[in-house]
Write an enzyme that holds these catalytic residues in place. Sequence first.
Site, PDB file in Angstrom:
ATOM      1  N   GLU A   1       0.846  -1.189   0.000  1.00 42.03           N
ATOM      2  CA  GLU A   1       0.000   0.000   0.000  1.00 42.03           C
ATOM      3  C   GLU A   1       0.892   1.253   0.000  1.00 42.03           C
ATOM      4  O   GLU A   1       1.865   1.299   0.734  1.00 42.03           O
ATOM      5  CB  GLU A   1      -0.904   0.047   1.233  1.00 42.03           C
TER       6      GLU A   1
ATOM      7  N   HIS B   1      -9.796  -3.639   9.401  1.00 40.55           N
ATOM      8  CA  HIS B   1      -9.618  -3.538   7.941  1.00 40.55           C
ATOM      9  C   HIS B   1      -9.893  -4.870   7.240  1.00 40.55           C
ATOM     10  O   HIS B   1     -10.163  -4.875   6.042  1.00 40.55           O
ATOM     11  CB  HIS B   1      -8.176  -3.143   7.610  1.00 40.55           C
TER      12      HIS B   1
ATOM     13  N   GLU C   1      -9.407   4.487   6.509  1.00 38.06           N
ATOM     14  CA  GLU C   1      -8.558   4.778   7.657  1.00 38.06           C
ATOM     15  C   GLU C   1      -9.327   5.460   8.782  1.00 38.06           C
ATOM     16  O   GLU C   1      -9.087   5.179   9.952  1.00 38.06           O
ATOM     17  CB  GLU C   1      -7.350   5.618   7.224  1.00 38.06           C
TER      18      GLU C   1
ATOM     19  N   HIS D   1      -7.177  -2.013  15.000  1.00 37.18           N
ATOM     20  CA  HIS D   1      -7.269  -1.235  13.762  1.00 37.18           C
ATOM     21  C   HIS D   1      -7.085  -2.131  12.534  1.00 37.18           C
ATOM     22  O   HIS D   1      -7.919  -2.156  11.632  1.00 37.18           O
ATOM     23  CB  HIS D   1      -6.205  -0.136  13.804  1.00 37.18           C
ATOM     24  N   GLU D   2      -6.006  -2.891  12.525  1.00 35.94           N
ATOM     25  CA  GLU D   2      -5.707  -3.688  11.326  1.00 35.94           C
ATOM     26  C   GLU D   2      -6.713  -4.823  11.137  1.00 35.94           C
ATOM     27  O   GLU D   2      -7.052  -5.182  10.009  1.00 35.94           O
ATOM     28  CB  GLU D   2      -4.280  -4.243  11.377  1.00 35.94           C
TER      29      GLU D   2
ATOM     30  N   GLU E   1      -2.485  -3.867   6.951  1.00 34.08           N
ATOM     31  CA  GLU E   1      -3.566  -4.845   7.091  1.00 34.08           C
ATOM     32  C   GLU E   1      -3.630  -5.925   6.007  1.00 34.08           C
ATOM     33  O   GLU E   1      -4.724  -6.436   5.737  1.00 34.08           O
ATOM     34  CB  GLU E   1      -4.894  -4.089   7.104  1.00 34.08           C
TER      35      GLU E   1
END
Length: 803
Positions: free
Chosen positions: A116, A292, A311, A288-289, A255
């Site tokens: 990414e 995703h 995000e 967080h990851e 992620e």
Amino acid sequence: MVLKPWQNCHFFLVLMEFLLQVKNATNQIVMNCADIDIITASYAPEGDEEVHATGFNYQNEDEKVTLSFPSTLQKGTGTLKIDFVGELNDKMKGFYRSKYSTPSGDTRYAAVTQFEATDARRAFPCWDEPAIKATFDISLVVPKDRVALSNMNVVERRPYPDDESLVEVKFARSPVMSTYLVAFVVGEYDFVEARSQDGVLVRVYTPVGKAEQGKFALEVAAKTLPFYKDYFNVPYPLPKIDLIAIADFAAGAMENWGLVTYRETALLIDPKNSCSSSRQWVALVVGHELAHQWFGNLVTMEWWTHLWLNEGFASWIEYLCVDHCFPEYDIWTQFVSADYTRAQELDALDNSHPIEVSVGHPSEVDEIFDAISYSKGASVIRMLHDYIGDEDFRKGMNLYLTKFQQRNAATEDLWESLEKASGKPIAAVMNTWTKQMGFPLIYVEAEQQEDDKVLKLVQKKFCASGPYTGEDFPMWMVPISICTSEDPTCAKMQILMDKPELTVVLKDTKPEQWVKLNLGTVGFYRTQYSPAMLESLIPAIRDLSLPPVDRLGLQNDLFSLVSPATGEPAARWEHPALCHSPSPALGGARILLRTPKGCSISLDVGIPPQLHTNCCISKSVMGLFLLSSQVYVTVLKHGDSSTLDTMLKLHKQADMQEEKNRIERVLGAISQPELIQKVLTFALSEEVRPQDTVSVIGGVAGGSKQGRKAAWKFVRDNWEELYNRYQGGFLISRLIKLTVDGFANDKMAAEVKAFFESHPAPSAERTVQQCCENILLNAAWLRRDADSIQHFLQQRRAPPAPV
Ligand code: BES
Ligand code: ZN
């Protein structure tokens, strides 16, 4: 696809096959590719003979290659085969080498990926856009004593025919997915594993000998997966998920579907030596990851313009998840003191940008990995969640994820699903927050009319530089909650302010009751109360009956209204509301006060002791970590060269990256000019991991007045090397901000501007503008208020505060 990395070799060879559909007859195929040498390429239509490409025309600027064929490729499906050589680079992007030491001290390399936003094209030619999804069948040919991982589980492992030191590891076919989420890792690792409640095999891969340090993240991941499954009412679609700590890693974490990569400090916890803030950080990053895996991986943004949604959403729900798994962390207070505050500070600048920006060239993607996408994105989703209510919000999420699964979606698609689930005008409300930059300041005054209070609300754009004077009148649709002293934790009334001015009647509200807006500091706006309303709130701040997040929000708002050139009298510094609230914003004052000659009170300013027990910023962020950091800072500040040598020795001996980072960040506290130089040289040495150089230089800039000057000179003198190391990434923006943001005189703003005019850094252009704006604001503020701030802070002398 067969991938064959050799140890100690900077190249890898790939044999790749694409099953593709030619939509219109053509004799050219155009693909993304960067730093790749194609050896042969051929196309075989289904059931027909293959045709070899006769020309490979690289358009390096565009990161593309055109394959030319001697005859026309007809419409239909076929197989494209490409053999090529790629570079195993040292740039922390694409397919790259990450250096590590074995327990016996040997230096080795792992081969890892970071794709990414637009670097899959450095590992293989492909159509490198989020909306072009495909399934992937990956095989890796690797030394047989190495761990080889990819997105999917291993289905076969067999000796490699030509070389018995190698094995070929074949992974299961992936679901339909975007290229930026593909990943593979080859190296030496240990792991711990568990099965989550819902049957997914979870492994945490750690450096050899440190499996123990993966246990905390494993616990978080095993709790988090069922949380999201339940929240979205959609199961995790892969049979396994690996979380792996990578030594050299530019971002915090990535992620990749089924194989999430992390910086060591975002994954590893030493049960004995890690501090509580590290635990919270690991929990947040894992939360967080893993979010995703659904929001981003299963449903992917249509184009990078919608990156903020990915995000911003993950940056909000990570808190929801951590609050669910670890309620004792009181993590939402941290959201307000970190994300919400940072977003408002940045978004109050003239050089901010709307959440949604159109994105063309890859350098523009790197530019929007900023606090507006992350922290303002998260803040407006938090406000939206509160406005909709959890039940309907979840319904809408499920609708969105099931409707668009394995496909792509845009911001409007989410609004539509949430609108359907809630019956509320979501798109109309949200467009005012995502399509225009900035946010409102709401003025409020109250008038008692018998048993009722009549509130008059007026909204205007909030600006860091003082009252808004623009010619247009930007307007937001603001969900506003109102509470009274009757119950400070429950909204007495909720309204949607959809015009510039509004009158609200609060029934049965006695004269002695106070009124407060923005319960829980959830709304993304600032409030300016009439003097009488503010006065009536003071007792609730004093006796702490107002919850910490509310006090924090109130104090932030007040602080922002006395800061720069707002025209407010400096006497406001003395206001009791500022003295009795937890005050991260005072850090800003500390930095500024380093500037006037002879001012040395900076390190003595602290948070009043009563707040330590009442506000979780003090409990969490200022936990053990800052205690030991504070000891280091104090020692260094008064230290000489032998102190610095001792610290550098401790750094060398530290086994955990967490401890190395802790030392790296405080070295800048040293005072003597020649020692400051030594720290700066150390920043670029082999001892510091490339991703951490930035925080060493930033530590010097933030450490002292001389440090800031020295760091800025160092950045200019070493610009070529720094730019080469970090160009195109967000680390370059971070470096610039940390180095120059704290200057406070007009001359420096001009100097910074001039330097970047002659040394352009396209992905950091906006950061440079924001920094220059901030420097001018700092200067204006200082000119006006330096004396009164100093007086105020001296009165507050309390235990030493962290830097
Ligand atoms: N998708 C990003 C990682 C990323 C960032 C890739 C920038 C390429 C460029 C990832 O989900 C992420 O947001 N990581 C954060 C950590 C997170 C807990 C806020 C990061 O790397 O800072
Ligand atoms: Zn993310």
